[in-house]
Design an enzyme around this catalytic site. Structure first.
Site, mmCIF file in Angstrom:
data_model
loop_
_atom_site.group_PDB
_atom_site.id
_atom_site.type_symbol
_atom_site.label_atom_id
_atom_site.label_comp_id
_atom_site.label_asym_id
_atom_site.label_seq_id
_atom_site.Cartn_x
_atom_site.Cartn_y
_atom_site.Cartn_z
ATOM 1 C CB SER A 66 -0.927 0.006 1.220
ATOM 2 O OG SER A 66 -1.844 -1.056 1.165
ATOM 3 N NE ARG B 256 -2.633 4.736 0.074
ATOM 4 C CZ ARG B 256 -3.175 3.551 -0.244
ATOM 5 N NH1 ARG B 256 -2.390 2.566 -0.677
ATOM 6 N NH2 ARG B 256 -4.476 3.362 -0.156
ATOM 7 C CB SER C 224 -13.545 1.167 -0.225
ATOM 8 O OG SER C 224 -12.583 1.055 -1.265
ATOM 9 C CG ASP D 208 -5.955 -6.952 1.325
ATOM 10 O OD1 ASP D 208 -6.923 -7.203 0.590
ATOM 11 O OD2 ASP D 208 -5.278 -5.912 1.228
ATOM 12 C CE LYS E 261 -9.436 -6.707 -1.176
ATOM 13 N NZ LYS E 261 -9.007 -5.310 -0.957
ATOM 14 N NE ARG F 253 -3.666 -9.467 -0.092
ATOM 15 C CZ ARG F 253 -2.445 -9.018 0.160
ATOM 16 N NH1 ARG F 253 -1.579 -9.812 0.763
ATOM 17 N NH2 ARG F 253 -2.081 -7.788 -0.180
#
Length: 448
Positions: free
Chosen positions: A29, A33, A174, A327, A354, A403
């Site tokens: 994540s 970013r 979200s 997740d 997902k 995952r």
């Protein structure tokens, strides 16, 4: 089929104790970013510890396509010379985001308020996922989107030439939607306000502030209200990416279910909006300890020590915790199979959209390995059979979902019979060193 090549069938068999140090990759994540915000600065931003999985590499390629100078310096070190807020160039080709829902939605947000047009696509999994949850609020800024039926990729976005700030209440928790709206607000005049009724991971807010944006957060009767003042000049800087708690979940959970295991996972980001899994595991009776707790780059960090936990018990996971571990539910359901009693996971409707329908994928795969599972639209329950009683022996579909693939390979490490996964290829999107890392701890994984 893997989204990035031919399928890679894999098998996991029961192994001896897992021992050693698991150096998991950088946080995905934060890596996404850091690249995006670095591309919006004037000057050079440097990043250390960037996750070099395919998802993040696709975001790096997208930033190049929009005009930023993005350079791989080697060893997880990258540099970017950005174009400034509002400075995106129109890309010459289609932006391929591979398997990354986070990447495509965040990038759409950034370009939505810039006067450029871009077409986005991805692999079969990404092209099947809904984008309206992002394109609907982006339309409020003046952005236009044209895609396939159901708001799916491939999709062309025409950025707003005269964007207006918006006030938007996120309908379902979200972090991707919230972040897309905030990123769009960067190039809109005035103040963009996002309200979320349930807090989601707050890396975007933290990083925007760190890069020099004027952003404030307060609690109101409507929920958590985030206000961003548009058209800032972001400051180029150096970013140290903490290690990914979502990746750490796999060696941690494996250690809890494999007899005799003792695994240290150092330098894990423990942002409270991301650490729900570890809280849940401890409530189940896991021998999981935080060592050397500290702050790095504004994020709480600790070393995690996980040891075999033979007396795990099923629990009801609070629905309010879902956003902080969304997740990690697939691998939690694997641990739940080795617990005594039922583990119930509610308020997880997000898992239906997902990389795959993760509730359906995990339910079918666990049943194929002898575990009873009940499910509903936004919940599922795993009936644990206790340590030593998980049959295994099943073939599980990964459904192009990294995952799901890793979770079932963890299951096989403590099952009575081998567990097979039809395609382990998607693992490279988020955890490219998963196989050698787990093998170094003592796991027995093979490609077949």
């Amino acid at each position: 089929m893997s989204g990035h090549g031919d399928p890679i069938p894999m098998t996991s068999v029961a192994c001896g104790p897992l021992r050693g140090t698991a150096e998991v990759p950088g946080d995905k994540s934060i890596s996404h970013r850091a690249l995006i915000l670095g591309a919006l600065c004037v000057g050079e931003t440097t990043i250390a510890g960037l996750l070099e999985g395919q998802d993040v590499l696709d975001t790096a390629a997208a930033m190049r396509a929009f005009g930023a100078d993005v350079t791989d310096q080697g060893g997880g070190r990258w540099s970017l010379r950005g174009v400034g807020v509002g400075g995106f160039a129109e890309p010459e080709g289609v932006i391929d985001c591979g398997n990354s829902g986070t990447g495509v939605r965040l990038i759409m947000g950034v370009m939505a308020t810039q006067p450029v047009t871009a077409t986005f696509t991805g692999d079969a999994s990404l092209n099947g996922r809904p984008m309206a949850r992002v394109t609907d609020p982006l339309a409020l800024f003046g952005c236009q989107a044209v895609g396939r039926t159901g708001g799916r990729l491939p999709m062309t976005l025409v950025g707003a030439r005269a964007p207006v700030p918006v006030r938007y209440v996120v309908p379902v928790p979200s972090a991707q939607v919230k972040s897309a709206v905030l990123f769009a607000g960067l190039n809109a005049p005035g103040q963009t306000v996002v309200i979320e009724r349930e807090a989601t991971r707050d890396h975007t807010e933290r990083m925007l502030e760190g890069f020099g944006a004027e952003i404030s957060v307060r609690e109101t009767d409507e929920g958590r209200e985030i206000t961003l003042t548009g058209q800032p000049e972001l400051r180029a800087q150096h970013i140290e990416v903490p290690r990914d708690p979502s990746s750490a979940a796999f060696p941690v959970c494996a250690a809890l279910i494999v007899p005799g295991s003792d695994v240290l996972v150092p330098g894990i980001g423990l942002n409270p909006t991301r650490a729900g899994l570890f809280t849940t595991l401890r409530e189940m009776g896991a021998d999981l300890v935080y060592e050397n707790e500290r702050i790095e780059g504004g994020e709480p960090v600790a070393d995690l020590r996980a040891r075999f936990s033979p007396d795990l018990r099923g629990i009801d996971v609070p629905p309010a915790r879902a956003a902080s571990m969304i997740d990690e539910y697939p691998v939690l359901s694997v641990v739940a199979a080795f617990a005594t009693g039922q583990t119930v996971m509610r308020g997880v409707r997000e898992l239906r959209v997902k990389e795959s329908d993760r509730i359906d994928a995990m339910a079918k795969g666990l049943r194929a390995n002898g575990i009873d599972v009940d499910e509903g639209e936004d919940w599922w329950a795993v009936k644990g059979v206790g340590h030593g009683n998980v049959a295994g022996g099943g073939l599980c579909e990964s459904r192009l979902d990294h995952r799901i693939a890793m979770s079932f390979l963890i299951l096989g490490m403590a099952s009575n019979a081998p567990v097979r996964v039809d395609d382990g290829g998607p693992i490279a999107t988020s955890f490219p060193i998963f196989e050698p890392l787990m093998a170094g701890l003592g796991a027995k994984l093979s490609r077949s």
